[in-house]
Design a protein around this motif. Structure first.
Motif, PDB file in Angstrom:
ATOM      1  N   PHE A  22       0.832  -1.202   0.000  1.00 10.08           N
ATOM      2  CA  PHE A  22       0.000   0.000   0.000  1.00 10.08           C
ATOM      3  C   PHE A  22       0.872   1.261   0.000  1.00 10.08           C
ATOM      4  O   PHE A  22       0.642   2.192  -0.780  1.00 10.08           O
ATOM      5  CB  PHE A  22      -0.923  -0.005   1.229  1.00 10.08           C
ATOM      6  CG  PHE A  22      -1.629   1.297   1.458  1.00 10.08           C
ATOM      7  CD1 PHE A  22      -2.755   1.641   0.718  1.00 10.08           C
ATOM      8  CD2 PHE A  22      -1.157   2.209   2.408  1.00 10.08           C
ATOM      9  CE1 PHE A  22      -3.413   2.858   0.922  1.00 10.08           C
ATOM     10  CE2 PHE A  22      -1.795   3.419   2.614  1.00 10.08           C
ATOM     11  CZ  PHE A  22      -2.924   3.745   1.873  1.00 10.08           C
ATOM     12  N   TYR A  23       1.850   1.286   0.887  1.00 15.02           N
ATOM     13  CA  TYR A  23       2.741   2.444   0.941  1.00 15.02           C
ATOM     14  C   TYR A  23       3.455   2.639  -0.398  1.00 15.02           C
ATOM     15  O   TYR A  23       3.639   3.774  -0.865  1.00 15.02           O
ATOM     16  CB  TYR A  23       3.778   2.268   2.050  1.00 15.02           C
ATOM     17  CG  TYR A  23       3.266   2.556   3.447  1.00 15.02           C
ATOM     18  CD1 TYR A  23       2.434   3.633   3.715  1.00 15.02           C
ATOM     19  CD2 TYR A  23       3.635   1.743   4.517  1.00 15.02           C
ATOM     20  CE1 TYR A  23       1.979   3.898   5.000  1.00 15.02           C
ATOM     21  CE2 TYR A  23       3.194   1.995   5.803  1.00 15.02           C
ATOM     22  CZ  TYR A  23       2.359   3.075   6.039  1.00 15.02           C
ATOM     23  OH  TYR A  23       1.916   3.335   7.314  1.00 15.02           O
ATOM     24  N   ALA A  24       3.860   1.529  -1.037  1.00 11.21           N
ATOM     25  CA  ALA A  24       4.574   1.644  -2.307  1.00 11.21           C
ATOM     26  C   ALA A  24       3.692   2.285  -3.375  1.00 11.21           C
ATOM     27  O   ALA A  24       4.154   3.129  -4.165  1.00 11.21           O
ATOM     28  CB  ALA A  24       5.043   0.266  -2.769  1.00 11.21           C
ATOM     29  N   GLN A  25       2.425   1.919  -3.405  1.00 12.64           N
ATOM     30  CA  GLN A  25       1.540   2.415  -4.456  1.00 12.64           C
ATOM     31  C   GLN A  25       1.206   3.891  -4.317  1.00 12.64           C
ATOM     32  O   GLN A  25       0.805   4.538  -5.285  1.00 12.64           O
ATOM     33  CB  GLN A  25       0.259   1.576  -4.497  1.00 12.64           C
ATOM     34  CG  GLN A  25       0.479   0.161  -4.980  1.00 12.64           C
ATOM     35  CD  GLN A  25       1.216   0.133  -6.325  1.00 12.64           C
ATOM     36  OE1 GLN A  25       0.814   0.809  -7.289  1.00 12.64           O
ATOM     37  NE2 GLN A  25       2.305  -0.628  -6.384  1.00 12.64           N
ATOM     38  N   ARG A  26       1.384   4.431  -3.126  1.00 13.55           N
ATOM     39  CA  ARG A  26       1.078   5.852  -2.969  1.00 13.55           C
ATOM     40  C   ARG A  26       2.299   6.730  -3.254  1.00 13.55           C
ATOM     41  O   ARG A  26       2.222   7.954  -3.131  1.00 13.55           O
ATOM     42  CB  ARG A  26       0.538   6.129  -1.564  1.00 13.55           C
ATOM     43  CG  ARG A  26       1.578   6.034  -0.467  1.00 13.55           C
ATOM     44  CD  ARG A  26       0.982   6.292   0.913  1.00 13.55           C
ATOM     45  NE  ARG A  26       2.013   6.398   1.918  1.00 13.55           N
ATOM     46  CZ  ARG A  26       1.795   6.613   3.211  1.00 13.55           C
ATOM     47  NH1 ARG A  26       0.554   6.742   3.648  1.00 13.55           N
ATOM     48  NH2 ARG A  26       2.791   6.697   4.058  1.00 13.55           N
ATOM     49  N   THR A  27       3.429   6.100  -3.612  1.00  9.72           N
ATOM     50  CA  THR A  27       4.651   6.868  -3.892  1.00  9.72           C
ATOM     51  C   THR A  27       4.760   7.178  -5.375  1.00  9.72           C
ATOM     52  O   THR A  27       4.120   6.544  -6.228  1.00  9.72           O
ATOM     53  CB  THR A  27       5.911   6.093  -3.456  1.00  9.72           C
ATOM     54  OG1 THR A  27       6.104   4.964  -4.314  1.00  9.72           O
ATOM     55  CG2 THR A  27       5.796   5.627  -2.016  1.00  9.72           C
ATOM     56  N   LEU A  28       5.608   8.121  -5.682  1.00  8.25           N
ATOM     57  CA  LEU A  28       5.832   8.486  -7.077  1.00  8.25           C
ATOM     58  C   LEU A  28       6.538   7.377  -7.847  1.00  8.25           C
ATOM     59  O   LEU A  28       6.285   7.177  -9.038  1.00  8.25           O
ATOM     60  CB  LEU A  28       6.662   9.768  -7.139  1.00  8.25           C
ATOM     61  CG  LEU A  28       6.031  10.999  -6.469  1.00  8.25           C
ATOM     62  CD1 LEU A  28       7.000  12.164  -6.508  1.00  8.25           C
ATOM     63  CD2 LEU A  28       4.712  11.358  -7.148  1.00  8.25           C
ATOM     64  N   LEU A  29       7.431   6.639  -7.170  1.00 13.62           N
ATOM     65  CA  LEU A  29       8.198   5.585  -7.844  1.00 13.62           C
ATOM     66  C   LEU A  29       7.517   4.224  -7.791  1.00 13.62           C
ATOM     67  O   LEU A  29       7.957   3.291  -8.462  1.00 13.62           O
ATOM     68  CB  LEU A  29       9.594   5.473  -7.213  1.00 13.62           C
ATOM     69  CG  LEU A  29      10.470   6.718  -7.297  1.00 13.62           C
ATOM     70  CD1 LEU A  29      11.791   6.485  -6.581  1.00 13.62           C
ATOM     71  CD2 LEU A  29      10.723   7.116  -8.755  1.00 13.62           C
TER      72      LEU A  29
END
Length: 676
Positions: free
Chosen positions: A628-635
């Motif tokens: 989840f945290y990864a998907q909310r990042t730009l990368l």
């Protein structure tokens, strides 16, 4: 059992007992025949410990393998003692097959002596006889005609010829005492050679024990007695950063502290100033300890400020004398002076501080000086100590062959000589950071409230020459001071601090108690402040600069829901970075921060309930929180502990030498947390 197996067994037996030889000191050899894979005919070979190896841990890969016919043929082309160094390069043309390890300077001694097995060792008892003023007469008295005296000669081809001649002229002899140096023994079988080596060593030990004067170092000097252990260690921790800084004037060093009975007794006795000034004798000793130590000339009752001032004066005098020593003996083709700082510092009542390019080197230097103390004790007990003269020491210390060996050493890793102290090092980001710093050459102190976790991480990194663990609750001033004192006594000081210890309680404002607030601020805001304050004292004392890195958070900038206490504490840490960067810059101490986000995998914070709370806030399954945290990042990438550790290295590894007060985001790109 094969010839090589016999040789390795003998080497391990001799090398594992410090009475027989010092670490990495001496060499062993065996001769025998094998079939030449090219001609199919038998060929006589010699297997000999290669340059730089240690007998106690020797493996087959550490042996040089040479053809005896070629090695002995070198006698016919030997150009004489003035050019004997040229013969070392000739050993390469004697190699059999790939040749194994690089042959040492003692190879000629082993090859030219007509015996199937040869041992060359540096036992304290043997060197005591070798450095006694009347060593030749003592050799005759102790051994009769079974052991022959060889006057001092620098190791090399000519010494090999000398010993071979003595062996041929004295068929009854089992070995020799090498003046100022050590012993060599031989035998027709491996067992006989080992027995002969041990006979020489044990016979010398027995003679010294039975005939030596009881107090060869003289009476105890009033006021120079050892301090009680606890008081001794406190004083050592107070002095070590200063001493390390002085010893690092030319190049940074790591330290080792020794307060063994042998050291404490030596520096308490009347004769220690005279004997220390004479310096060590065996080449293996002074190559690691330098010609002589720096010796504090104050009693144990001297006030700390007086001791510190006097050490500064003595260090300046030591450097001036070392430079004069170099100038007295240097020739136009001598290597440049390698540094004028001491490798050994003796402090009465406290002990010995030794220094080197890494912890092992510093520790071994101290071990070698203990060997030297034992040698001096033995020589003084039956005669008087007379090491080789200064000119000969210089010839070896600045020997072109020694310089070539130094030039062949691998380039130091980026964090070599740095001592890192990582809080919260038992898991997650702290553990990953400890691993990365150790991999880059640092000595690492893994500090954690959970000592078992810290010990597990430290054990992964290697032995105590690489990492140690300390129990430290960062909310406790006493814990921090004790942990840092342990770090100082282990490595000499501290250069790199990672303020990583943390925890989080995820609660809305109305559910956040004063206890919640205080706990998070005590651990992160107050804890970081305490660690930084105490380590800044050490770094300023060292005068070697340093790095303080705060593992802050994206939340120090970004306003998220339900974590007011955590985010406020992280904002406090973030501002400490700026404040301390401004204050400590004049001391060369750089202070920077890292703002991670979403580091779920391996995180102690997330495992302790923070992950479940955050997952509930965002309406996702806990095991999917990292995604989840990864998907909310730009990368669109998950942040792992290793990514934060990479940022710590980037800030401290040497490329950002002019950067301080910086916050580095390691969050895969969170636009709301961009620095403005």
């Amino acid at each position: 059992m094969s010839i090589v197996e016999e040789l390795l067994n003998r080497s391990h037996t001799l090398g594992s007992d410090p009475r027989n030889t010092n670490y990495a000191g001496g060499n062993t050899s065996a001769k025998g025949a094998e079939t030449d894979p090219v001609t199919g005919e038998p060929v006589e070979l010699m297997w000999v410990k290669g340059s730089g190896g240690d007998l106690g841990t020797l493996t087959a890969a550490g042996l040089a393998v040479l053809r005896l016919d070629r090695l002995r043929a070198l006698v016919d082309v030997y150009p004489g003692v003035d050019r004997e160094d040229e013969m070392v390069a000739a050993f390469d043309f004697c190699a059999h097959g790939k040749g194994g390890a690089a042959p040492s300077i003692d190879t000629a001694m082993h090859g030219l002596v007509e015996a199937e097995h040869v041992d060359h060792l540096h036992p304290d008892s043997g060197i005591a006889i070798a450095t006694a003023a009347d060593g030749e007469a003592l050799t005759q008295t102790i051994f009769g005609d079974r052991v022959v005296w060889v006057p001092w000669r620098r190791p090399g081809f000519q010494l090999g010829l000398d010993i071979a001649k003595i062996k041929a002229e004295n068929p009854q002899a089992i070995g020799v005492i090498l003046g100022g140096h050590g012993i060599t023994a031989w035998g027709q079988t491996s067992a006989e050679c080992q027995a002969n080596s041990l006979e020489i060593i044990r016979t010398a030990e027995t003679y010294l024990a039975e005939h030596g004067r009881p107090e060869p170092f003289g009476p105890v000097i009033s006021g120079y007695e050892p301090l009680p252990e606890a008081e001794r260690h406190v004083r050592a921790a107070e002095l070590f950063p200063l001493l390390r800084g002085l010893a690092s004037t030319d190049r940074h060093q790591v330290g080792h502290y020794t307060d063994s009975d042998a050291v404490l007794d030596f520096v308490s006795r009347a004769e220690h100033p005279r004997l220390a000034a004479l310096g060590t004798s065996c080449p293996d000793h002074f190559l690691r300890t330098k010609v002589a130590p720096l010796v504090l000339d104050l009693p144990t009752s001297a006030p700390l400020d007086q001791v510190r001032n006097r050490l500064g004066e003595l260090h300046a005098a030591y450097r001036a004398e070392y430079e004069a020593y170099y100038q007295r003996h240097a020739t136009p083709d001598s290597p440049a002076m390698r540094g004028a700082d001491p490798a050994i510092v003796l402090v009465p009542g406290v002990g010995m501080f030794s220094f080197g390019a890494n912890k092992q080197t510093a520790r071994v230097a101290g071990e070698f000086y203990v060997n030297a103390i034992n040698v001096m004790r033995g020589a003084e007990s039956v005669s008087s100590y007379r090491p080789i003269d200064e000119a000969e020491k210089f010839r070896i210390e600045y020997w072109s062959l020694e310089e070539a060996k130094l030039q062949r050493m691998p380039k130091p890793k980026p964090l070599a000589t740095r001592v890192a102290f990582v809080t919260g090092g038992g898991s997650g980001i702290g553990a990953a950071t400890a691993r990365r710093l150790a991999a880059e050459g640092a000595c690492v102190v893994v500090a954690d409230r959970d000592l078992t976790s810290a010990e597990k991480v430290a054990a992964e990194l290697g032995g105590s020459d690489v990492a140690i663990a300390v129990a430290a609750d960062v909310t406790s001033e006493d814990d921090i001071r004790a942990g840092l004192a342990t770090a100082v006594l282990a490595f000499g000081g501290v250069d790199l601090i990672v303020n990583n210890a943390g925890l989080s309680l995820s609660k809305p404002l109305l559910e956040t108690t004063v206890a919640d607030w205080d706990l998070q601020h005590d651990v992160m805001a107050r804890g970081s402040f305490l660690v930084s304050r105490e380590t800044a004292k050490i770094m300023i004392d060292q005068a070697m600069g340093g790095d303080i890195v705060y593992i802050s958070s994206k939340n120090s900038i970004f306003a998220g829901p339900n974590n007011v206490a955590y985010s406020a504490a992280k904002a406090d840490q973030a501002h400490q970075v700026r404040l301390l960067a401004a204050e400590l810059g004049e001391h060369g101490i750089r202070v920077n921060g890292i703002n991670p986000d979403g580091v779920v995998r391996g995180s102690g914070i997330f495992a302790s309930g923070w992950g479940a709370n955050r997952a509930a806030v965002y309406g996702v399954e806990e095991e999917k929180l990292g995604e989840f945290y990864a998907q909310r990042t730009l990368l669109k990438r998950e942040v792992l502990p290793e990514h934060v550790a990479n940022a710590v290295f980037a800030l401290t590894g040497g490329d950002l030498t002019h950067t301080t007060g910086l916050h580095v985001p390691v969050d895969a790109g969170v636009a709301a947390a961009f620095l403005r």
